[in-house]
Each structure stands twice: as structure tokens, then as C-alpha cells.
Design a protein around this motif. Sequence first.
Motif, PDB file in Angstrom:
ATOM      1  N   SER A 501      -3.143 -45.482 -26.885  1.00  0.00           N
ATOM      2  CA  SER A 501      -2.925 -46.655 -26.516  1.00  0.00           C
ATOM      3  C   SER A 501      -1.802 -47.242 -25.437  1.00  0.00           C
ATOM      4  O   SER A 501      -1.793 -48.388 -24.133  1.00  0.00           O
ATOM      5  N   VAL A 502      -0.972 -46.731 -26.170  1.00  0.00           N
ATOM      6  CA  VAL A 502       0.776 -47.387 -25.947  1.00  0.00           C
ATOM      7  C   VAL A 502       0.808 -46.433 -24.200  1.00  0.00           C
ATOM      8  O   VAL A 502       1.939 -46.902 -23.435  1.00  0.00           O
ATOM      9  N   SER A 503       0.717 -45.398 -24.261  1.00  0.00           N
ATOM     10  CA  SER A 503       1.504 -44.376 -23.522  1.00  0.00           C
ATOM     11  C   SER A 503       0.455 -43.193 -23.081  1.00  0.00           C
ATOM     12  O   SER A 503       0.397 -42.556 -24.339  1.00  0.00           O
ATOM     13  N   ASP A 504       0.162 -42.721 -22.374  1.00  0.00           N
ATOM     14  CA  ASP A 504      -0.381 -41.071 -21.823  1.00  0.00           C
ATOM     15  C   ASP A 504       0.476 -40.037 -22.595  1.00  0.00           C
ATOM     16  O   ASP A 504       0.694 -38.798 -22.210  1.00  0.00           O
ATOM     17  N   ASN A 505       1.784 -40.043 -22.366  1.00  0.00           N
ATOM     18  CA  ASN A 505       2.810 -40.008 -22.505  1.00  0.00           C
ATOM     19  C   ASN A 505       3.389 -39.397 -23.794  1.00  0.00           C
ATOM     20  O   ASN A 505       3.056 -40.171 -24.916  1.00  0.00           O
ATOM     21  N   LEU A 506       2.826 -38.005 -24.556  1.00  0.00           N
ATOM     22  CA  LEU A 506       2.839 -37.785 -25.909  1.00  0.00           C
ATOM     23  C   LEU A 506       4.725 -38.010 -26.444  1.00  0.00           C
ATOM     24  O   LEU A 506       4.235 -38.976 -27.522  1.00  0.00           O
ATOM     25  N   GLU A 507       4.952 -38.107 -25.744  1.00  0.00           N
ATOM     26  CA  GLU A 507       6.516 -38.336 -25.957  1.00  0.00           C
ATOM     27  C   GLU A 507       7.091 -39.480 -26.438  1.00  0.00           C
ATOM     28  O   GLU A 507       8.105 -39.879 -26.881  1.00  0.00           O
ATOM     29  N   LEU A 508       6.276 -40.547 -25.229  1.00  0.00           N
ATOM     30  CA  LEU A 508       6.727 -42.044 -25.386  1.00  0.00           C
ATOM     31  C   LEU A 508       5.977 -42.419 -26.302  1.00  0.00           C
ATOM     32  O   LEU A 508       6.126 -44.169 -27.063  1.00  0.00           O
ATOM     33  N   ARG A 509       4.495 -41.787 -26.933  1.00  0.00           N
ATOM     34  CA  ARG A 509       3.735 -42.423 -27.726  1.00  0.00           C
ATOM     35  C   ARG A 509       4.784 -42.947 -29.373  1.00  0.00           C
ATOM     36  O   ARG A 509       4.604 -44.186 -30.310  1.00  0.00           O
ATOM     37  N   ARG A 510       5.651 -41.394 -29.237  1.00  0.00           N
ATOM     38  CA  ARG A 510       6.093 -41.988 -30.806  1.00  0.00           C
ATOM     39  C   ARG A 510       7.201 -43.020 -31.391  1.00  0.00           C
ATOM     40  O   ARG A 510       6.782 -44.146 -32.413  1.00  0.00           O
ATOM     41  N   PHE A 511       8.031 -43.437 -30.816  1.00  0.00           N
ATOM     42  CA  PHE A 511       8.925 -44.836 -30.900  1.00  0.00           C
ATOM     43  C   PHE A 511       9.412 -44.870 -28.961  1.00  0.00           C
ATOM     44  O   PHE A 511       9.290 -44.657 -28.217  1.00  0.00           O
ATOM     45  N   SER A 512       9.370 -46.189 -28.777  1.00  0.00           N
ATOM     46  CA  SER A 512       9.318 -46.507 -26.975  1.00  0.00           C
ATOM     47  C   SER A 512      10.559 -46.973 -26.918  1.00  0.00           C
ATOM     48  O   SER A 512      11.437 -47.637 -26.924  1.00  0.00           O
ATOM     49  N   MET A 513      11.134 -45.122 -27.008  1.00  0.00           N
ATOM     50  CA  MET A 513      12.290 -44.544 -26.455  1.00  0.00           C
ATOM     51  C   MET A 513      12.425 -44.024 -24.691  1.00  0.00           C
ATOM     52  O   MET A 513      11.384 -43.043 -25.030  1.00  0.00           O
ATOM     53  N   ARG A 514      12.734 -43.654 -24.225  1.00  0.00           N
ATOM     54  CA  ARG A 514      12.911 -42.661 -23.272  1.00  0.00           C
ATOM     55  C   ARG A 514      14.153 -41.549 -23.282  1.00  0.00           C
ATOM     56  O   ARG A 514      15.136 -42.196 -22.850  1.00  0.00           O
ATOM     57  N   PRO A 518      11.526 -40.338 -14.034  1.00  0.00           N
ATOM     58  CA  PRO A 518      10.574 -39.897 -13.122  1.00  0.00           C
ATOM     59  C   PRO A 518      10.260 -41.566 -12.365  1.00  0.00           C
ATOM     60  O   PRO A 518      10.470 -42.365 -13.065  1.00  0.00           O
ATOM     61  N   LEU A 519       9.956 -40.815 -11.519  1.00  0.00           N
ATOM     62  CA  LEU A 519       9.883 -41.833 -10.020  1.00  0.00           C
ATOM     63  C   LEU A 519       8.330 -41.848 -10.660  1.00  0.00           C
ATOM     64  O   LEU A 519       8.336 -43.343 -10.026  1.00  0.00           O
ATOM     65  N   ALA A 520       7.612 -40.986 -10.912  1.00  0.00           N
ATOM     66  CA  ALA A 520       6.428 -41.923 -11.534  1.00  0.00           C
ATOM     67  C   ALA A 520       6.315 -42.285 -12.590  1.00  0.00           C
ATOM     68  O   ALA A 520       4.700 -42.254 -13.775  1.00  0.00           O
ATOM     69  N   PHE A 521       7.257 -42.903 -13.330  1.00  0.00           N
ATOM     70  CA  PHE A 521       6.983 -43.276 -14.930  1.00  0.00           C
ATOM     71  C   PHE A 521       6.545 -44.834 -14.835  1.00  0.00           C
ATOM     72  O   PHE A 521       6.656 -45.664 -13.457  1.00  0.00           O
ATOM     73  N   LYS A 522       5.581 -44.140 -15.918  1.00  0.00           N
ATOM     74  CA  LYS A 522       4.536 -45.780 -15.644  1.00  0.00           C
ATOM     75  C   LYS A 522       5.178 -46.251 -17.686  1.00  0.00           C
ATOM     76  O   LYS A 522       5.843 -46.087 -18.718  1.00  0.00           O
ATOM     77  N   PRO A 523       5.326 -47.626 -16.837  1.00  0.00           N
ATOM     78  CA  PRO A 523       5.558 -48.679 -18.195  1.00  0.00           C
ATOM     79  C   PRO A 523       4.781 -48.560 -19.155  1.00  0.00           C
ATOM     80  O   PRO A 523       3.334 -48.327 -18.954  1.00  0.00           O
ATOM     81  N   LEU A 524       5.209 -49.181 -20.252  1.00  0.00           N
ATOM     82  CA  LEU A 524       4.455 -48.513 -21.330  1.00  0.00           C
ATOM     83  C   LEU A 524       4.191 -50.102 -21.997  1.00  0.00           C
ATOM     84  O   LEU A 524       3.802 -50.895 -21.418  1.00  0.00           O
ATOM     85  N   LYS A 525       2.566 -49.862 -22.990  1.00  0.00           N
ATOM     86  CA  LYS A 525       1.390 -50.851 -22.615  1.00  0.00           C
ATOM     87  C   LYS A 525       1.772 -51.372 -24.713  1.00  0.00           C
ATOM     88  O   LYS A 525       1.795 -50.564 -24.707  1.00  0.00           O
ATOM     89  N   MET A 526       1.804 -52.924 -24.454  1.00  0.00           N
ATOM     90  CA  MET A 526       1.280 -53.103 -26.214  1.00  0.00           C
ATOM     91  C   MET A 526       0.188 -52.196 -26.679  1.00  0.00           C
ATOM     92  O   MET A 526      -0.975 -52.235 -25.735  1.00  0.00           O
ATOM     93  N   PRO A 527      -0.008 -52.447 -27.816  1.00  0.00           N
ATOM     94  CA  PRO A 527      -1.233 -51.667 -28.246  1.00  0.00           C
ATOM     95  C   PRO A 527      -2.833 -52.297 -27.895  1.00  0.00           C
ATOM     96  O   PRO A 527      -2.603 -53.615 -28.402  1.00  0.00           O
ATOM     97  N   ALA A 528      -3.784 -51.307 -28.328  1.00  0.00           N
ATOM     98  CA  ALA A 528      -5.290 -52.563 -27.460  1.00  0.00           C
ATOM     99  C   ALA A 528      -5.337 -53.148 -28.424  1.00  0.00           C
ATOM    100  O   ALA A 528      -5.883 -53.853 -27.309  1.00  0.00           O
TER     101      ALA A 528
END
Length: 593
Positions: A501-514, A518-528
Amino acid sequence: MKTNVSRETIYHEAEFCVIGGGLAGLSAAIAAARKGTKTILVQDRPMLGGNASSEIRMWVRGAHGKNHMESGIVSELDLENLHVNPYLNFSLWDSVMYGAALREPNLTLMLNTTCLDAETENDEIQTVTCWQLTTYTFHTIHADVFADCSGDSVLAPLVGAKWTKGREARAEYGESIAPEQADLRTMGMSCLIQAREHSEKVPFVKPEWAYTYETDDALPHRTHSMKDKYNNFWWLELGGEDDSIGDTEKLREELLKVALGVWDHIKNHGDHDADNWELEWIGFLPGKRESRRYIGAHVLDQHDVEAGGKFEDIAAYGGWTMDDHNPAGFRHTGEPTIFHPAPSPFGIPYRSMYSANIKNLFFAGRNISATHAALSATRVMATCALIGQAVGNAAALCNKYACKPNDVYEAHLKELQAEILYDGCWLPGLTRTVDSCMQNAKTDLSDEERRILFNGEERPDENDSVNYISRGNGESISFTFERPANGVVRLILDPDYSRESVSDNLELRRFSMRSNMPLAFKPLKMPANLARKLKVTALMTDGTQKVLYESAENDRHLLFLPTGGTIKGVKAEFFGAWQSDVTNIYSFELVEK
């Protein structure tokens, strides 16, 4: 005319002194301070976080597998970062770690301070002496116990602690992935690069001192197209064939030449989908993977990892593969690393966290007592943070019982494990025992809900077994005790261990570091299903109600709320989660103190 200048020396008394403020050292210092131990944290940089900080920007990684994400202090930091920093600005991440240290009244933070010397007596450290760059001041710290979380094991040669370096011979521990002959080779260090995408073309002019790589053949087995928008260029690595401490400055210079040469190749030599990408940042401080390792009461080896670490003294866990980088790093023309299989999770024993010969010395991070092979699985930062939290709890027990690290193993091991579990950390194979005052408490829970809250399982397993109960908007849980009680209300909420529920990007799910932006970067969400708005109230013995916690923007999944007096009951009210009306609760109890 020559003038002798006498530098001021400031003396400090502490119960616990931590050298090194990466995630391991920060977790150790916070854990001990929270348990009432007067702690000093010495960090040689202006910010905390070590390899995870804005200076180096290595990704925080930990155990593989669904619902195996690390909890405890490292997850507290991650959730706060999600809340205040959804676009993952590294400077704000620095401030999250800094703020976590500042909140602890028992923790003194000494930044820009380097450990230079130490005094020992009867195989115990008495003092360490440090130099603070910004104030041109010496600091001498006396403490009962010390923890070296510096990564490079800076205390080892100063105090005569046993340590090792490099790769063991295959026969020494019978490790199949070790080389035939022992050597001093290690995994290397990296200066990373990060890029930002723009809507128009961005040029890049290579510095004249950087290297030139004209063809893709110069970068074999190194993914470097910007089609992979989240490539963090970890393979920009050198130093495993050198002295990973003494040659660091020489290696930094070489890594900068390599890193800027690679970016020049991406931009100016061939089509790498990089026309609109700008080099936003380059690290001038290398992130190290391996240098000195302490020798402790137990040396963790390949067999221990592969067997799942079924130790009686389990105090942390890992779950990364044995990720053994080639010592030649960037110069190696084959695959840059070999991922030797390892189970997830595997236990890490407490005995690998304290010195075999210096009686009051702990260590946590990439310098624990492990072979090179085992270290390749334990060195990732979320695992290091768990080890640090275990060490902080052990230091608090040393303070409580006026004892040494090995005494904790001999006489207080079960209490150590109970404290780690209390902190919300998972120890595979162990479960928490709910405080006795809860057994006969009157409640509005059903029998099944009561069983779930009290079963000591505070996360789902790989099959998503439900170990939580849920409450909708405006619903509550309450307990009334048979007798007056005093202690800490412990509430464990749902941080979404799967991270779906935090991100649809697998790499960003593990811990919130990028890495790149990219232009299309989506901000991460708090857990549902993490409570966003909640209130916890105690019914005092005099009939009054006391609000223990209330938040409309809660970013905590581990709440430890002192009652501050004797109570008759407690109530938690939930008014909606971050992406749902439903809040999931793993545990709600009073722990008598």
C-alpha cells in the motif's frame, strides 16, 4: 615565532558510549537511552545514518520475503520519513534521524567528533578520547560499557580487541563459498551518483580528470540505461583489492573519476535514454561494505546462515542473500557480485555482538563477529539496525545489573530477548508473553479477538495469516483491570509489512529511499491500515480520565505510553486509517513496570 597551543579537554561520564552513528549505532543509542541508560553517541559526520545518510545514499535493505520487513527503531524512522518526506528528499531524511536522537532525554549526541584514542585496564575500556572538528576540542568519555558501531572497528586496534579482516580459507570454517586460500581481500566501497529527469534535453560536460568509457563493452554486466529509472549504480565499486581503511582517500579519488566517467558514457556515448537526465548528485564520501570485523564469543559462518541461525541466544535476524561482491569491483569484467542462496529469515546470535577478550565492548553493524561469507548476508543496513537495537537493550541490562556483556548471556538472556520483543522487534521462533495483569482484565473483546491480541504474534506470516484485529471509524478497544496497575500501555499497529500500500514500485516498498528522480515519480503513501487518527485514554484510580496519546496525523506503529500513575482501565479509540476507515491492531496491553 612558534606558539604552543593547549587544546581544551572536556570530560564526560556515561553509562553507555556508542562510537558511530549509522543506523546500527543510532539504534543502539536510542534503545539504551529509552531504557533509562545515560548514553553518549559519538559520530564523526555532521549527520547521522552512515551509509544511509545524504552523504552516501546507499539504500536501506534487509530480509527478503513477504512480511519479513524489519520492525523496531528502523521502522519507526522509516514511517516518520514516509509521513514528512513522501518525495524522499535526503536532507529531510537526515533530519528524521537527527530528530529521533534529540527526542531522547538520556541521549547526548556528539556530531563531527572522531574517536582518536582509548585507555584500557584489566581488559576493560575505561575511556575514549575524541576530537570535535567544529569546536577544536578534545572530549574524553568514561563509560561502563562501549559499543563500536563505526563499521571500521576504530576501537579494535586502540584497545587490543581481537579482530580479523579479509576472506577466510575454505578449510577454516568449511565454507564452500570461501576461497581455497585466505587473503586480505574484502568487498569494496562505492561513490554513488543520482540523476533527475527534466522535460527538455540536458547536456553534460565531463571534467577533464574523469575517465572516458566510449563503448558499452567498457561496462560489462553493469546495467546503465536510464530506462531503469531506479538504478542506484551500486556497482560503482573499488577497494576490495586495497586497504579498505588506509587507502580510502586514494580510492575516493579513483571512484570519482570512474563515477563521472560512467555518467559521461551514459550521456555522451551511445543511446541510454538519458538525453533529459541531469546528474543531480555525486557522493564524495565512499560507502563501505567491509573492513575490520571483530571476533566475538561466537563467529557466525556460512553454515549458521544456511541452517537458519537456530540459536538459543537469537537477538536479531537477517534475510539478505550471501551477496559476495567481487573484490576487484568495477575492474572485474564478470558479474559484479554472486548471490549465494540464504534462507530468510536466519537468526543472528547475541554472542556475535560482543568481544571475545575486551569485557565491556559491544559492536553492531557490518563489523560483527562473522566470517566474510556470513558478513555478505548480515551487512545490509536494516539488519545492522536490528543488531544495534539488540546491543542497546543488552547495554541497558548491563546498566541495570552492573554487569558485562557476557554476563547478560550467562544470566539474563531471556530478559534480553523479552526486552527486544517488547520493543516490537521480531525474533523468529520466539513469541511475546503478555503481561499477567491482562489475563483477567475485563474487556469488550470477543474471545477470538482477545486470543489474537494476546498470542504474541505481531506480524502476519508469509501466508498472510491474520494476527490482528480491526476497528472501524469511531470504534474502540477497552480494558478494565481487576486491581489498580501502573506501567506502560503498549499498542502495536499495522505498518503494512508487505509494503504493497506504500508504493506501486517494488524498489521503493522495502524502505522509503530512492535513487534517481524521474518526472513521473509518485510520492509514497502511508500504510493503508495504519491508524491516522486515534486517542488512548487511561482511567485513573481517582476516577479521572487522562489522555496518554492523541494524534490526527499519527505516523507511529509502535506506541509505548507511560501511564504516569495508577490506573483502573485503558481505552483506545480509532477514527480512521491513512487509506482506509479500518485500523489493524496487533497488540494492545498494559505492561506493568
